[in-house]
Motif scaffolding. Structure first.
Motif, PDB file in Angstrom:
ATOM      1  N   LEU A   9      56.176  14.921 -67.093  1.00 24.09           N
ATOM      2  CA  LEU A   9      54.788  13.801 -67.390  1.00 24.09           C
ATOM      3  C   LEU A   9      54.218  13.098 -66.276  1.00 24.09           C
ATOM      4  O   LEU A   9      52.649  12.934 -65.712  1.00 24.09           O
ATOM      5  CB  LEU A   9      54.358  13.368 -68.615  1.00 24.09           C
ATOM      6  CG  LEU A   9      53.212  12.695 -69.465  1.00 24.09           C
ATOM      7  CD1 LEU A   9      52.848  13.274 -68.645  1.00 24.09           C
ATOM      8  CD2 LEU A   9      53.807  11.476 -70.252  1.00 24.09           C
ATOM      9  N   LYS A  10      55.633  12.601 -65.830  1.00 24.83           N
ATOM     10  CA  LYS A  10      55.239  11.581 -64.636  1.00 24.83           C
ATOM     11  C   LYS A  10      55.370  11.954 -63.399  1.00 24.83           C
ATOM     12  O   LYS A  10      54.204  11.863 -62.559  1.00 24.83           O
ATOM     13  CB  LYS A  10      56.773  11.350 -64.610  1.00 24.83           C
ATOM     14  CG  LYS A  10      57.046   9.930 -62.747  1.00 24.83           C
ATOM     15  CD  LYS A  10      58.040   9.389 -63.150  1.00 24.83           C
ATOM     16  CE  LYS A  10      57.797   8.334 -61.799  1.00 24.83           C
ATOM     17  NZ  LYS A  10      59.581   8.147 -61.865  1.00 24.83           N
ATOM     18  N   GLN A  11      55.697  13.620 -62.716  1.00 25.85           N
ATOM     19  CA  GLN A  11      55.504  14.020 -62.040  1.00 25.85           C
ATOM     20  C   GLN A  11      53.845  14.744 -62.289  1.00 25.85           C
ATOM     21  O   GLN A  11      53.241  14.811 -60.988  1.00 25.85           O
ATOM     22  CB  GLN A  11      56.577  15.963 -61.714  1.00 25.85           C
ATOM     23  CG  GLN A  11      56.130  15.894 -60.956  1.00 25.85           C
ATOM     24  CD  GLN A  11      56.210  15.760 -58.964  1.00 25.85           C
ATOM     25  OE1 GLN A  11      57.354  14.725 -59.165  1.00 25.85           O
ATOM     26  NE2 GLN A  11      56.275  15.897 -58.799  1.00 25.85           N
ATOM     27  N   GLN A  12      53.404  15.277 -63.185  1.00 24.20           N
ATOM     28  CA  GLN A  12      52.383  15.604 -63.627  1.00 24.20           C
ATOM     29  C   GLN A  12      51.332  14.666 -62.645  1.00 24.20           C
ATOM     30  O   GLN A  12      49.874  14.548 -62.675  1.00 24.20           O
ATOM     31  CB  GLN A  12      52.301  16.116 -64.945  1.00 24.20           C
ATOM     32  CG  GLN A  12      50.175  16.694 -65.271  1.00 24.20           C
ATOM     33  CD  GLN A  12      50.050  17.103 -66.376  1.00 24.20           C
ATOM     34  OE1 GLN A  12      51.538  17.584 -66.639  1.00 24.20           O
ATOM     35  NE2 GLN A  12      49.109  17.830 -66.728  1.00 24.20           N
ATOM     36  N   ILE A  13      51.222  13.735 -63.548  1.00 27.01           N
ATOM     37  CA  ILE A  13      50.507  11.941 -62.703  1.00 27.01           C
ATOM     38  C   ILE A  13      50.583  12.218 -61.734  1.00 27.01           C
ATOM     39  O   ILE A  13      49.642  11.640 -60.954  1.00 27.01           O
ATOM     40  CB  ILE A  13      50.978  10.871 -63.918  1.00 27.01           C
ATOM     41  CG1 ILE A  13      50.984  11.328 -65.577  1.00 27.01           C
ATOM     42  CG2 ILE A  13      50.304   9.631 -63.573  1.00 27.01           C
ATOM     43  CD1 ILE A  13      51.363   9.962 -66.317  1.00 27.01           C
ATOM     44  N   GLN A  14      51.791  11.731 -61.347  1.00 29.75           N
ATOM     45  CA  GLN A  14      51.640  11.715 -60.129  1.00 29.75           C
ATOM     46  C   GLN A  14      50.623  12.382 -58.536  1.00 29.75           C
ATOM     47  O   GLN A  14      50.541  12.494 -58.237  1.00 29.75           O
ATOM     48  CB  GLN A  14      53.125  12.217 -59.359  1.00 29.75           C
ATOM     49  CG  GLN A  14      53.740  10.072 -59.840  1.00 29.75           C
ATOM     50  CD  GLN A  14      55.649  10.875 -59.113  1.00 29.75           C
ATOM     51  OE1 GLN A  14      55.586  11.693 -58.886  1.00 29.75           O
ATOM     52  NE2 GLN A  14      55.847   9.436 -59.391  1.00 29.75           N
ATOM     53  N   LEU A  27      63.618  13.186 -71.952  1.00 27.74           N
ATOM     54  CA  LEU A  27      63.424  12.794 -70.068  1.00 27.74           C
ATOM     55  C   LEU A  27      63.014  13.241 -69.518  1.00 27.74           C
ATOM     56  O   LEU A  27      62.259  12.996 -69.108  1.00 27.74           O
ATOM     57  CB  LEU A  27      64.726  11.905 -70.316  1.00 27.74           C
ATOM     58  CG  LEU A  27      65.671  10.963 -70.863  1.00 27.74           C
ATOM     59  CD1 LEU A  27      67.309  10.504 -70.250  1.00 27.74           C
ATOM     60  CD2 LEU A  27      64.933   9.571 -70.559  1.00 27.74           C
ATOM     61  N   GLU A  28      63.230  14.992 -69.803  1.00 27.44           N
ATOM     62  CA  GLU A  28      62.864  15.778 -69.058  1.00 27.44           C
ATOM     63  C   GLU A  28      61.431  15.551 -69.644  1.00 27.44           C
ATOM     64  O   GLU A  28      60.354  16.011 -68.826  1.00 27.44           O
ATOM     65  CB  GLU A  28      63.134  16.606 -69.401  1.00 27.44           C
ATOM     66  CG  GLU A  28      63.200  18.269 -68.691  1.00 27.44           C
ATOM     67  CD  GLU A  28      64.156  19.899 -68.917  1.00 27.44           C
ATOM     68  OE1 GLU A  28      63.291  20.351 -68.346  1.00 27.44           O
ATOM     69  OE2 GLU A  28      64.431  19.491 -69.966  1.00 27.44           O
ATOM     70  N   ALA A  29      60.896  15.600 -70.459  1.00 29.83           N
ATOM     71  CA  ALA A  29      59.644  16.076 -70.916  1.00 29.83           C
ATOM     72  C   ALA A  29      58.733  15.309 -69.747  1.00 29.83           C
ATOM     73  O   ALA A  29      58.026  14.870 -69.373  1.00 29.83           O
ATOM     74  CB  ALA A  29      59.445  15.676 -72.077  1.00 29.83           C
ATOM     75  N   LEU A  30      59.675  13.319 -70.288  1.00 36.02           N
ATOM     76  CA  LEU A  30      58.843  12.166 -69.551  1.00 36.02           C
ATOM     77  C   LEU A  30      58.725  12.641 -68.215  1.00 36.02           C
ATOM     78  O   LEU A  30      57.817  12.287 -67.394  1.00 36.02           O
ATOM     79  CB  LEU A  30      59.475  10.748 -69.922  1.00 36.02           C
ATOM     80  CG  LEU A  30      59.191  10.133 -71.690  1.00 36.02           C
ATOM     81  CD1 LEU A  30      59.933   9.542 -71.856  1.00 36.02           C
ATOM     82  CD2 LEU A  30      58.240  10.182 -71.664  1.00 36.02           C
ATOM     83  N   GLY A  31      59.522  12.804 -67.420  1.00 38.89           N
ATOM     84  CA  GLY A  31      59.444  13.235 -66.191  1.00 38.89           C
ATOM     85  C   GLY A  31      58.632  14.352 -65.524  1.00 38.89           C
ATOM     86  O   GLY A  31      58.085  14.340 -64.501  1.00 38.89           O
TER      87      GLY A  31
END
Length: 206
Positions: free
Chosen positions: A113-118, A107-111
């Motif tokens: 990655l999500k922040q990086q995409i944003q 979940l931390e890694a996905l978070g």
């Protein structure tokens, strides 16, 4: 005749005595035989009872279990079962905790990655906005240059060029011109095209 009757009487008495002796002898034999048989049966029964008694005495009684030991054994088995269940629960708990840690890491890694995409999307939007602004600035600069060129030309000559120009480009040029210069050139432009240019300029101002 008298002697004959005496002999018959004597014979009859003798026969009766003999029969009586036979019956008496048979009764005595039966009584004594039954007594002897009873004695034999009694002796056999006594012998059997004595033998059975000896067998019973010889066969020892199995020891009875101690109730306290039985209870202690049951408690020990219950304690062992509880300890085994606790060990199994501890192992299951550790497995679930490890699984939870793995999920938290994902979940931390996905978070991240999500922040990086944003962030990338924001940079892309910003870059796109900057490019649009630069493109719009370049377009405005070109239009302003054309406005100066056509404003400096004679109206009739400029109108001849506008008649062959794309109507959207003509709209952009005339919308940036001063009203006096635009009116002088449009006076020589084809009437139908001049009307369309005027309509588009009016619509843009609205």
């Amino acid at each position: 005749m008298a002697p004959i009757n005496l002999n018959r009487t004597a014979v009859t008495c003798a026969l009766l005595a003999l029969v009586l002796l036979i019956f008496l002898g048979m009764g005595w034999q039966d009584r004594h035989g039954m007594a002897f048989a009873a004695d034999d049966n009694a002796e056999k029964t006594t012998a059997v009872e004595n033998g059975a008694g000896e067998d019973i005495k010889k066969a020892p009684c199995p020891p009875c279990p101690d109730p306290a030991k039985v209870v202690l054994k049951g408690l020990e088995e219950k304690r062992a079962a509880i300890a085994e269940d606790q060990e199994r629960l501890e192992q299951e708990k550790k497995r679930l905790e490890k699984f939870k840690e793995e999920i938290d890491e994902k979940l931390e890694a996905l978070g991240t990655l999500k922040q990086q995409i944003q962030d990338d999307l924001a940079k892309l939007d910003q870059r796109k906005t900057e490019q649009e602004l630069e493109s719009q600035a370049a377009f405005d600069a070109k239009m302003n240059t054309l406005v100066k060129v056509y404003s400096g030309m004679k109206p009739k000559k400029a109108a001849a060029i506008v008649d062959k120009m794309d109507i959207e480009v003509a709209k952009q040029i005339f919308s940036r011109m001063r009203e006096t210069s635009a009116a002088q050139i449009l006076a020589f432009v084809d009437s139908e095209k001049a009307a369309k240019i005027s309509e588009r300029i009016a619509f843009k101002k609205k």
